[in-house]
Design an enzyme around this catalytic site. Structure first.
Site, mmCIF file in Angstrom:
data_model
loop_
_atom_site.group_PDB
_atom_site.id
_atom_site.type_symbol
_atom_site.label_atom_id
_atom_site.label_comp_id
_atom_site.label_asym_id
_atom_site.label_seq_id
_atom_site.Cartn_x
_atom_site.Cartn_y
_atom_site.Cartn_z
ATOM 1 N N TRP A 230 0.838 -1.207 0.000
ATOM 2 C CA TRP A 230 0.000 0.000 0.000
ATOM 3 C C TRP A 230 0.870 1.253 0.000
ATOM 4 O O TRP A 230 0.527 2.260 -0.618
ATOM 5 C CB TRP A 230 -0.909 -0.005 1.242
ATOM 6 C CG TRP A 230 -1.834 1.181 1.328
ATOM 7 C CD1 TRP A 230 -3.093 1.295 0.802
ATOM 8 C CD2 TRP A 230 -1.572 2.433 1.983
ATOM 9 N NE1 TRP A 230 -3.620 2.521 1.074
ATOM 10 C CE2 TRP A 230 -2.717 3.245 1.803
ATOM 11 C CE3 TRP A 230 -0.495 2.950 2.699
ATOM 12 C CZ2 TRP A 230 -2.798 4.542 2.309
ATOM 13 C CZ3 TRP A 230 -0.578 4.240 3.196
ATOM 14 C CH2 TRP A 230 -1.726 5.012 3.008
ATOM 15 N N HIS A 231 2.013 1.165 0.677
ATOM 16 C CA HIS A 231 2.880 2.342 0.771
ATOM 17 C C HIS A 231 3.563 2.684 -0.544
ATOM 18 O O HIS A 231 3.954 3.825 -0.771
ATOM 19 C CB HIS A 231 3.951 2.143 1.856
ATOM 20 C CG HIS A 231 3.436 2.334 3.242
ATOM 21 N ND1 HIS A 231 2.806 1.341 3.931
ATOM 22 C CD2 HIS A 231 3.433 3.417 4.049
ATOM 23 C CE1 HIS A 231 2.453 1.792 5.122
ATOM 24 N NE2 HIS A 231 2.813 3.059 5.217
ATOM 25 N N GLY A 232 3.739 1.729 -1.415
ATOM 26 C CA GLY A 232 4.409 2.021 -2.675
ATOM 27 C C GLY A 232 4.415 0.809 -3.579
ATOM 28 O O GLY A 232 4.445 -0.336 -3.098
#
Lengths: 434, 348
Positions: free
Chosen positions: A324-326
């Site tokens: 989700w972060h990248g």
């Protein structure tokens, strides 16, 4: 637009004036909604269509989900919502990543396939508003809360500009009721809101962007080896930078909302003072951690199906949380590392049967482990090795106890002390500097 | 429970901020610090957006710092009636900008390219980083960023302390000159008086700088530092051929659309000029560039009126000489290169 811009200051002053004019509550809500669309369009106007699509689909699907009693139809509706939301997220955020991996895979098995590089622009805040709308439809599916009565309130819930592009990720019961009755900030709320906004801007602009990012970028972009002291400085600077950057931005969002009379949930609670990894995730990006817990970890079974499943669920949650972060493997590895840390912590807790705090880590160890991996893992392999050596071991000039095969070479290389400067940014879903 | 006096605290904080910032601004003005604009990607992008002005009304300048110091934009406008659009960047290779303009089908204007050999005939990534960052920013600029630029322009035009290069916290910390540990690399810091930037992106030296030979020495020491870093021999052989071919292709693209391209070698002096002649012999670089591209060129050494400038720090003209250079440049363009400036009569 972003909070740390002149555009936002002008925009916010106008909104504050407008919101305090003697107008009807519905008119004020329409003003806030239009302002929120303007806030979003100031980044890239066409992407406002995505926001509308997400809002309209989830509003109607959410209502239908709540009213539908037929199990199969209900599941069908949920699938529509999930495909709509996650499909958009996958295309815009993970499209290039998925295609790259597909190309690597087919090339590895012998097919000569080289498609044109897709030029996909990542819409600002898509990860945040996708999670916001997803939790609404899932809540409707489970009948955990009532459907939002009006399209205006739902649109405002999804689009409300303080939380739109970088959180906190809000749940319907936290925000929708606040839209149902007239709200205006009291003098105390306004003062506190302005204080939080100033504090947030100070954290973001002065501490993160001005004081810490330079040191962190220099170390993490260094092309040559470095001393352990420098490596540690870079790691600590980066740990400070990501905290002040993100917590500062969240603080701004909370402050801005408070100036208008709305209360948003806290997102950071002294994370670097946490004791252990699970405690850390209860204090860092709290609304995301809580979202992953409630809408991923628990639906997967949580800790209800035995130890093996619990460990698997933990790992799956952290892997997806990392992704989700990248959109890159470094973030997946970062998630895996955190899943592993949580495993270790849980194993110790299970063995000791403690009811108190599991592992007391020193703050330095904690920030060291928690801060750098996504940036650290982006580096070339030999550089990772060198950085790892100087990062994890004391300066080799004084100690020989860590010397193992290949280490003397790295030691010699590290003594060259050649530095080069550069710039880098961590991956983020927010719109960048504007 | 006692409630904090939030309102009073806010007012108190505001008063302290206004007083301190005002004191800082007044102090800077009283110490004769002229306004200097932040010559970052935002200002560059603002100028980049202007390149679509009609060919008979504007000229675009790209290159390195010499173009920014040596061309007096006010004089240029006065003599030609033409709008000068300054896209040159200090310490950079202009070829990414040339490539960007070549790829831009809408650009059909007049282009003057400054050739500072050490930067121009170079493949060093460090020389291209700045231009590439600005080009990328220009193409991705958001409406919010454009509006912020407008607000910032109004503030920067009025407040000296907003000069980020000199008075931001980091710039002030850098100026403390805390000695580094041995082997730690630090970029040298130019004296502020050496490079004041106008809103049109013209650089100029202050009278104090021009008059102070110690300040000149600080800058020449920086040139010496950069020279010591660059141990690579000048570009030659196949890499140079490839670079020339890229320039040729880019120039042709612009010319094919009706655009005009001209190369200019701006003045340098002293050891700098000697070194440039040794490292980049004219026949091998400048003459070849003109022959290959078929473009006209103006080399300062060919014109007695501008061949003997003495640059205070060997590389850039002082403001008075920049006026002379600009007058002569316009004259050569019109009389020798056949450039016509239709707006000239209007301006004069």
């Amino acid at each position: 637009m972003v909070f740390n811009s002149y555009t936002f200051i002008v925009f916010f002053i106008l909104i504050l004036i407008l919101h305090n004019l003697p107008l009807g509550w519905k008119t004020k809500k329409v003003n806030l909604l239009l302002a929120s669309y303007l806030f979003y369009a100031a980044w890239n106007p066409p992407f406002i269509l995505l926001l509308w699509l997400s809002t309209v689909v989830d509003y109607f699907v959410g209502r239908a989900l709540y009213r539908q009693e037929n199990k199969h139809k209900k599941r069908f509706l949920l699938v529509i919502s999930l495909i709509g939301n996650l499909g958009m997220l996958c295309f815009f955020k993970y499209g290039t990543f998925l295609l790259d991996n597909f190309v690597h895979l087919v090339n590895a098995i012998g097919f000569d396939y080289h498609p044109a590089k897709p030029n996909i622009i990542l819409p600002a805040g898509i990860s945040f508003y996708t999670f916001t709308t997803l939790c609404y439809t899932i809540d409707m599916y489970k009948k955990k809360s009532e459907p939002v009565k009006s399209m205006l309130d739902f649109s405002l819930f999804v689009t409300f500009f303080p939380h739109l592009v970088a959180g906190p990720i809000v749940r319907p019961p936290q925000l929708v009721p606040q839209f149902e009755s007239p709200r205006k900030a009291t003098q105390q709320q306004l003062s506190q809101g302005l204080l939080l906004l100033s504090l947030g801007l100070f954290m973001k602009v002065v501490l993160a962007d001005s004081m810490l990012s330079g040191s962190a970028n220099t170390v993490f972009n260094a092309h040559g080896p470095m001393q352990s002291l420098d490596a540690w400085m870079g790691v600590l600077a980066f740990s400070g930078q990501i905290f002040f950057d993100f917590a500062g931005y969240s603080t701004c969002a909370i402050g801005v909302a408070l100036c208008l009379g709305f209360v948003l949930p806290h997102n950071f609670l002294f994370p670097y003072a946490s004791i252990g990894f699970s405690d850390f995730w209860r204090r860092w990006h709290i609304t995301l951690s809580a979202w992953l817990r409630d809408y991923l970890y628990i639906p997967l079974g949580g800790n209800r199906n035995g130890k093996v499943r619990t460990y698997m669920n933990l790992m799956i949650t952290m892997l997806l949380g990392g992704l989700w972060h990248g959109a890159s493997w470094t973030f997946v590895v970062w998630g895996a590392l955190h899943g592993f840390y949580l495993w270790v912590e849980k194993i110790i807790v299970d063995i000791r049967k403690d009811k108190v705090q599991p592992i007391a880590l020193t703050p330095s160890a904690e920030v060291g482990v928690l801060g750098p991996p996504p940036e650290f893992l982006k580096k070339e392999k030999p550089q990772q090795l060198r950085t790892g050596l100087v990062y994890f071991f004391p300066d080799q000039c004084n100690l020989g106890i860590f010397q193992g095969p290949g280490f003397p070479f790295s030691v010699g290389y590290a003594q060259c002390h050649v530095w080069r400067c550069g710039t880098c940014r961590s991956d983020a879903d927010n719109p960048g500097n504007d | 429970m006692h409630q904090p006096q939030w309102g009073k605290a806010c007012v108190f904080a505001l008063v302290i901020i206004v007083l301190s910032v005002s004191a800082w601004e007044i102090w800077l003005r009283n110490h004769h610090n002229p306004l200097s604009y932040d010559d970052g990607k935002e200002l560059w992008a603002d100028k980049r957006a202007m390149v679509y002005e009609p060919q008979d009304k504007a000229t675009v300048f790209i290159g390195s710092s010499r173009n920014k110091y040596d061309l007096d934009l006010t004089i240029w406008t006065k003599l030609t009636g033409d709008h000068p659009i300054q896209l040159a960047m200090e310490g950079s290779n202009p070829l990414p900008v040339l490539d960007d303009l070549a790829k831009d089908q809408k650009f059909k204007g007049k282009l003057i390219i400054d050739v500072t050999e050490g930067l121009f005939f170079s493949l060093a990534p460090g020389n291209k980083g700045g231009p590439q960052e600005r080009i990328e920013y220009y193409h991705k600029r958001t409406p919010a960023q454009k509006f912020s630029f407008l607000v910032n322009r109004e503030l920067e035009s009025r407040l000296v302390f907003l000069d980020k290069e000199s008075y931001s916290l980091n710039a002030m910390l850098d100026k403390l000159h805390v000695p580094n540990r041995k082997g730690v690399f630090q970029m040298p810091i130019f004296p502020r008086e050496f490079g004041i930037v106008t809103f049109d992106r013209q650089n100029y030296m202050t009278p104090e700088f021009v008059a102070d030979s110690n300040e000149h020495k600080k800058v020449t020491a920086i040139w010496e530092f950069f020279r010591s870093l660059n141990t690579d021999p000048p570009l030659s052989g196949p890499p140079l051929d490839s670079l020339m071919k890229t320039i040729q292709d880019d120039v042709k693209k612009i010319q094919d659309r009706g655009g005009k391209v001209l190369f200019v070698r701006t003045p340098s002096s002293g050891p700098f000029w000697m070194g440039e002649q040794m490292g980049f012999p004219r026949a091998k670089y400048w003459d070849r560039l003109l022959a290959l591209t078929g473009c006209p060129g103006i080399h300062f050494a060919d014109y007695p009126a501008v061949a003997s400038f003495v640059c205070p720090e060997w590389s850039h003209l002082k403001p008075a000489d920049a006026v002379t250079w600009t007058i002569n440049l316009v004259d050569i363009l019109q009389k020798e290169k056949g450039w016509v400036f239709p707006g000239k009569t209007v301006a004069q």
